[in-house]
Design a protein around this motif. Structure first.
Motif, mmCIF file in Angstrom:
data_model
loop_
_atom_site.group_PDB
_atom_site.id
_atom_site.type_symbol
_atom_site.label_atom_id
_atom_site.label_comp_id
_atom_site.label_asym_id
_atom_site.label_seq_id
_atom_site.Cartn_x
_atom_site.Cartn_y
_atom_site.Cartn_z
ATOM 1 N N ALA A 229 -17.008 4.698 -6.976
ATOM 2 C CA ALA A 229 -16.471 5.319 -8.184
ATOM 3 C C ALA A 229 -16.417 6.834 -8.090
ATOM 4 O O ALA A 229 -15.828 7.490 -8.952
ATOM 5 C CB ALA A 229 -17.302 4.898 -9.399
ATOM 6 N N ASN A 230 -17.005 7.398 -7.037
ATOM 7 C CA ASN A 230 -16.992 8.853 -6.836
ATOM 8 C C ASN A 230 -15.772 9.232 -6.006
ATOM 9 O O ASN A 230 -15.862 9.511 -4.806
ATOM 10 C CB ASN A 230 -18.284 9.309 -6.140
ATOM 11 N N GLU A 231 -14.572 9.187 -6.618
ATOM 12 C CA GLU A 231 -13.316 9.601 -5.989
ATOM 13 C C GLU A 231 -13.012 8.822 -4.715
ATOM 14 O O GLU A 231 -12.357 9.336 -3.802
ATOM 15 C CB GLU A 231 -13.323 11.104 -5.695
ATOM 16 N N HIS A 232 -13.496 7.606 -4.620
ATOM 17 C CA HIS A 232 -13.226 6.726 -3.473
ATOM 18 C C HIS A 232 -13.760 7.287 -2.142
ATOM 19 O O HIS A 232 -13.292 6.884 -1.071
ATOM 20 C CB HIS A 232 -11.725 6.454 -3.326
ATOM 21 N N LYS A 233 -14.707 8.209 -2.195
ATOM 22 C CA LYS A 233 -15.164 8.839 -0.950
ATOM 23 C C LYS A 233 -15.710 7.825 0.041
ATOM 24 O O LYS A 233 -15.520 7.965 1.248
ATOM 25 C CB LYS A 233 -16.219 9.904 -1.266
ATOM 26 N N LEU A 234 -16.415 6.820 -0.453
ATOM 27 C CA LEU A 234 -16.943 5.790 0.444
ATOM 28 C C LEU A 234 -16.483 4.393 0.021
ATOM 29 O O LEU A 234 -17.181 3.407 0.244
ATOM 30 C CB LEU A 234 -18.470 5.856 0.525
ATOM 31 N N THR A 235 -15.309 4.334 -0.594
ATOM 32 C CA THR A 235 -14.670 3.033 -0.783
ATOM 33 C C THR A 235 -14.423 2.432 0.599
ATOM 34 O O THR A 235 -14.047 3.140 1.531
ATOM 35 C CB THR A 235 -13.350 3.200 -1.552
ATOM 36 N N GLU A 236 -14.642 1.138 0.736
ATOM 37 C CA GLU A 236 -14.606 0.547 2.074
ATOM 38 C C GLU A 236 -14.003 -0.854 2.041
ATOM 39 O O GLU A 236 -14.252 -1.643 1.132
ATOM 40 C CB GLU A 236 -16.030 0.478 2.638
ATOM 41 N N ILE A 237 -13.168 -1.123 3.066
ATOM 42 C CA ILE A 237 -12.574 -2.443 3.254
ATOM 43 C C ILE A 237 -13.239 -3.098 4.465
ATOM 44 O O ILE A 237 -13.485 -2.433 5.476
ATOM 45 C CB ILE A 237 -11.059 -2.341 3.518
ATOM 46 N N SER A 238 -13.502 -4.376 4.372
ATOM 47 C CA SER A 238 -13.964 -5.151 5.530
ATOM 48 C C SER A 238 -13.326 -6.532 5.453
ATOM 49 O O SER A 238 -12.709 -6.893 4.439
ATOM 50 C CB SER A 238 -15.493 -5.261 5.559
ATOM 51 N N TYR A 239 -13.457 -7.282 6.506
ATOM 52 C CA TYR A 239 -12.850 -8.613 6.504
ATOM 53 C C TYR A 239 -13.668 -9.578 7.339
ATOM 54 O O TYR A 239 -14.433 -9.192 8.222
ATOM 55 C CB TYR A 239 -11.413 -8.556 7.038
ATOM 56 N N VAL A 240 -13.494 -10.861 7.057
ATOM 57 C CA VAL A 240 -14.038 -11.948 7.859
ATOM 58 C C VAL A 240 -12.894 -12.919 8.135
ATOM 59 O O VAL A 240 -12.176 -13.311 7.200
ATOM 60 C CB VAL A 240 -15.182 -12.685 7.128
ATOM 61 N N ARG A 241 -12.700 -13.250 9.387
ATOM 62 C CA ARG A 241 -11.705 -14.265 9.739
ATOM 63 C C ARG A 241 -12.410 -15.614 9.691
ATOM 64 O O ARG A 241 -13.298 -15.902 10.490
ATOM 65 C CB ARG A 241 -11.103 -14.001 11.117
ATOM 66 N N ASN A 242 -12.013 -16.462 8.731
ATOM 67 C CA ASN A 242 -12.718 -17.715 8.485
ATOM 68 C C ASN A 242 -12.326 -18.829 9.446
ATOM 69 O O ASN A 242 -13.087 -19.789 9.613
ATOM 70 C CB ASN A 242 -12.462 -18.175 7.050
ATOM 71 N N GLY A 243 -11.128 -18.720 10.059
ATOM 72 C CA GLY A 243 -10.699 -19.772 10.964
ATOM 73 C C GLY A 243 -9.206 -19.738 11.195
ATOM 74 O O GLY A 243 -8.487 -18.883 10.667
ATOM 75 N N ASP A 244 -8.724 -20.651 12.015
ATOM 76 C CA ASP A 244 -7.309 -20.735 12.355
ATOM 77 C C ASP A 244 -6.516 -21.335 11.198
ATOM 78 O O ASP A 244 -7.070 -21.962 10.284
ATOM 79 C CB ASP A 244 -7.102 -21.588 13.602
ATOM 80 N N VAL A 245 -5.211 -21.128 11.256
ATOM 81 C CA VAL A 245 -4.310 -21.717 10.269
ATOM 82 C C VAL A 245 -3.141 -22.366 11.001
ATOM 83 O O VAL A 245 -2.836 -22.034 12.149
ATOM 84 C CB VAL A 245 -3.781 -20.669 9.276
ATOM 85 N N ASP A 246 -2.518 -23.308 10.341
ATOM 86 C CA ASP A 246 -1.317 -23.915 10.900
ATOM 87 C C ASP A 246 -0.178 -22.906 10.904
ATOM 88 O O ASP A 246 -0.235 -21.876 10.228
ATOM 89 C CB ASP A 246 -0.913 -25.147 10.083
ATOM 90 N N ASP A 247 0.873 -23.227 11.644
ATOM 91 C CA ASP A 247 2.034 -22.363 11.696
ATOM 92 C C ASP A 247 2.557 -22.108 10.283
ATOM 93 O O ASP A 247 2.458 -22.972 9.403
ATOM 94 C CB ASP A 247 3.125 -23.017 12.551
ATOM 95 N N ALA A 248 3.120 -20.929 10.064
ATOM 96 C CA ALA A 248 3.600 -20.557 8.734
ATOM 97 C C ALA A 248 4.733 -21.456 8.261
ATOM 98 O O ALA A 248 4.967 -21.603 7.059
ATOM 99 C CB ALA A 248 4.072 -19.107 8.740
#
Length: 589
Positions: A229-248
């Motif tokens: 909330a302090n001007e996004h100074k340490l706003t952070e994105i992360s991710y976890v890949r949960n697994g494979d998916v079928d073709d789109a």
């Protein structure tokens, strides 16, 4: 991503100014023994503690994390911008500062959502790259879920496919508050397109925070956003890949777009559309101009818009293709066979990772552009049936034009017809094909047609290479164009260009020369704009990739980059409608 302590120290000295310089003296003064260096742990410019270690050794991470009222400690950072985590396994050669990252615990009240494009179909309801939502109407398919017990933590789980791109926005600020790849967790930061999610800029690039997050490996992902909330100074994105998916399992409609062809316009123009019967093989015959840069744009069956360039295409190795087109810096394709008519063939297949791959073939089939007949029709002169065909004639410049007296309120449109039979319409040319900046101010758009606001004698012109329309009224004031540089020296805003960074282009010679004094490290490009347009809206642009024989001291394949300070002369030429046709550069005496 790691960086040597020596380079980091140099960066920090430059970034922090005199305060930091005092701590970057390589052991000279400050009571640091010979053969040792000082590592200072800081909260901003305030010292928390310091330790002296042998030069070339590693510093030990403090046993306890620092505390600060109203904040939570995140990690130690190597830069004051908090985008590079400090590597405690790095051998330290010089005095170094390490920065404490504190994230505000004040409550965040925003509603966060994704904006982007994906073959998964999550943006089908919201539209690609759209903002303007309220907390009440943001589609559920793109809305992030706020944690019930973890403070300012938001998550989003979905299938994503290679090539998908997105950013994170909130309903209060839209694109003004975008959270892009520069906010990625430092441990997951990567510019490698083989990474699950990657960005295309170094974290040292100030523009990284606005870069798209790009999916490099298809899969089901949970994306987590922690908001500062302090001007996004340490706003952070992360991710976890949960697994494979079928073709789109989507089908594509392809269009070509280019710099000269249609000014990179992604609209679904008929004459840029590839025909297909099986959604595997696609064909298009179209006129192209020598040296044009182009890519392919597609819409899939989920209505997602995707761009295809040399990074996700394969250029066929047959002789016709190699003679016709080439890759340009892995960003665009280029026409190298000269102006003429080309047949493009696209074949959709799979790469070794079972991801979509487009094979591009090309053949120049004529040294001339495709031929059509063009005419204007409308209720001109009271023709309520719209049957009269006002034929356009071809001029010495290859463009077609007609001059008509049109009364106020009369509407009209343009049509491309078979070159041998004007009664056979090939396609309509609506206002989507017009340079709207080059349509007379006495013309407005009405019912998908042009409409005259006042009576005048109008000259209507079409360029058969691009199908772009221009309309000039006899009473119109002449257009005057300017050239301006925008870059790091004026914060990428041509409005703030200094006198040596802009100039008026002479209407007779259509040239201008800018003698620009540059500093080492300056990065920039040039645009043209209409002098009477206070918004400085871009008419055309040119960067280093289109200039041959750059003088020593300048480089670049995209933006110009100054490596040796000095004064350089940039001479630009334009055509009658403001498009940049060429540039020469020389080191000024």
């Amino acid at each position: 991503m790691k960086k040597s302590a020596k380079v980091l120290t140099a960066f920090l000295c430059a970034a922090l100014g005199a305060t930091a310089l005092a701590a970057c003296d390589n052991g000279k003064g400050g009571g640091i023994p010979d053969g040792m260096v000082r590592v200072t742990f800081q909260d901003g410019s305030r010292e928390i503690s310091h330790t002296d270690i042998d030069k070339g050794s590693k510093v030990t991470k403090p046993e306890t994390d620092p505390t600060k009222d109203g904040y939570e400690f995140v990690r130690w950072y190597a830069t004051p911008s908090y985008n590079i985590a400090f590597d405690f396994d790095e051998e330290i050669e010089e005095n170094t500062s390490v920065f404490a990252g504190f994230r505000s615990t004040a409550a965040d009240t925003h509603t966060w959502y994704l904006a982007g494009t994906s073959k998964s179909g999550i943006f089908k309801e919201s539209g690609d790259w759209k903002d303007g939502f309220t907390p009440e109407n943001v589609p559920a398919a793109i809305k992030m879920e706020k944690s019930a017990d973890k403070g300012n933590v938001y998550t989003f789980t979905s299938d994503f496919f290679k090539g998908d791109q997105f950013q994170i926005l909130n309903t209060d600020e839209g694109w003004a508050g975008q959270v892009g790849y520069g906010y990625m967790n430092p441990d997951q930061y990567s510019t490698e397109d083989t990474s699950p999610i990657y960005g295309k800029s170094s974290p040292y690039d100030d523009n990284a925070k606005k870069q798209n997050l790009t999916v490099g490996v298809s899969g089901n992902y949970t994306v987590t956003l922690i908001v500062d909330a302090n001007e996004h100074k340490l706003t952070e994105i992360s991710y976890v890949r949960n697994g494979d998916v079928d073709d789109a399992n989507v089908t594509y409609e392809y269009y070509i777009l280019g710099e000269k062809l249609n000014e990179w316009n992604t609209a679904n123009y008929e004459f840029t559309h590839f025909a297909t019967e099986d959604h595997i093989n696609y064909e298009l015959t179209i006129g192209m101009q020598d040296g044009d840069m182009f890519q392919f744009n597609s819409y899939d069956s989920n209505e997602s818009q995707l761009r295809w360039n040399p990074e996700n295409c394969k250029l066929a190795d047959d002789a016709d293709t190699q003679a016709a087109i080439s890759n340009i810096a892995d960003k665009n394709f280029g026409v190298k066979g000269g102006t003429g008519t080309y047949k493009y063939t696209l074949k959709l297949g799979k790469d070794a990772d079972n991801e979509d791959l487009l094979e591009v073939s090309a053949k120049k089939i004529s040294d001339t552009l495709p031929e059509y007949q063009f005419y204007v029709k409308g209720n001109i002169g009271g023709d309520t049936s719209w049957e009269e065909k006002h034929e356009m004639t071809k001029g010495a410049d290859g463009k077609y034009s007609v001059t008509l007296d049109i009364a106020a309120g009369e509407e009209f449109m343009l049509v491309a017809a078979d070159k041998d039979d004007i009664s056979k319409s090939v396609f309509d040319i609506t206002n989507a094909y017009a340079y709207k900046r080059l349509v007379s101010k006495s013309i407005e758009y009405k019912n998908n047609n042009y409409s005259a606001k006042v009576a005048d004698k109008f000259t209507i012109t079409i360029d058969p290479a691009t199908m772009f329309v221009t309309i000039d009224g006899e009473k119109d004031a002449p257009r005057v164009y300017c050239i301006g540089a925008k870059g790091t020296m004026n914060k990428w805003n041509v409005k703030d260009a200094t006198e040596d960074q802009k100039g008026v282009i002479d209407g007779t010679t259509l040239t201008a020369t800018l003698n620009m004094t540059l500093a080492a490290g300056d990065e920039f490009m040039f645009i043209t704009y209409e002098q009477g347009d206070e918004t400085y809206a871009q008419v055309s642009y040119i960067n280093a990739g289109r200039v041959t024989d750059l003088p020593e001291g300048l480089s670049g394949t995209q933006n110009f980059k100054c490596e040796v300070a000095g004064t350089y002369a940039f001479t630009v030429t334009i055509d009658a409608i403001g498009n940049i046709t060429g540039m020469t550069v020389a080191k000024a005496a």
